[in-house]
Design a protein around this motif. Structure first.
Motif: not given
Length: 159
Positions: A2, A11, A15, A20, A23, A53, A55
């Protein structure tokens, strides 16, 4: 991951729930920020077959051009981008479509205005106007600067 928005535990949990392993979060930055240190580190580290990845796409960058630059870096590294909401990816046919849409948007998107600082007038100009009997407000108006600039220059000249 993020980026460029308030880091949210929700979030991060989201994830991790979708698989994930790593992060990362980053504090918000301005539109003229030269680059995200977290994002730069990820793009330097990410490898072939990996997937970045986020959000939401707006958490990646403030401008479409910057998103396209990130996509280019990912492609160079053999990696892809996956956006959770709305669910989109840069891999496969949908990736070419996403890139085409982003390029079309970037073509009409205005660049973020650069913040320019006006050069302060030399102290001798301010002092000359003061000696001519003008007050700080009038000096600021004539030179096109703030009153605080005038006050700072006058104080520095006194010292």
């Amino acid at each position: 991951m993020r980026l460029r928005d308030e880091a949210s535990a929700e979030d991060s949990a989201r994830l991790k729930a979708i698989g994930c392993h790593v992060v990362r979060a980053e504090e918000p930055a301005g539109p003229n920020d030269p680059g995200s240190s977290v994002l730069t580190a990820i793009l330097d580290f990410i490898g072939e077959g990996d997937q970045l990845v986020v959000t939401r796409l707006e958490h990646l960058a403030h401008s479409t051009r910057t998103v396209l630059e990130v996509l280019d870096r990912l492609e160079e590294r053999g990696a892809s981008l996956y956006v959770v909401e709305p669910e989109i990816t840069t891999s496969g046919e949908s990736g070419r479509t996403l890139r085409a849409v982003l390029q079309a948007v970037a073509a009409v998107e205005r660049p973020a205005p650069l913040t320019r600082r006006r050069a302060a007038p030399p102290a001798h100009e301010i002092l000359a106007l003061q000696r001519a009997g003008h007050g700080p407000v009038e000096i600021a108006r004539r030179l096109g600067v703030s009153r605080m600039t005038v006050w700072r220059k006058l104080k520095a000249a006194e010292a």
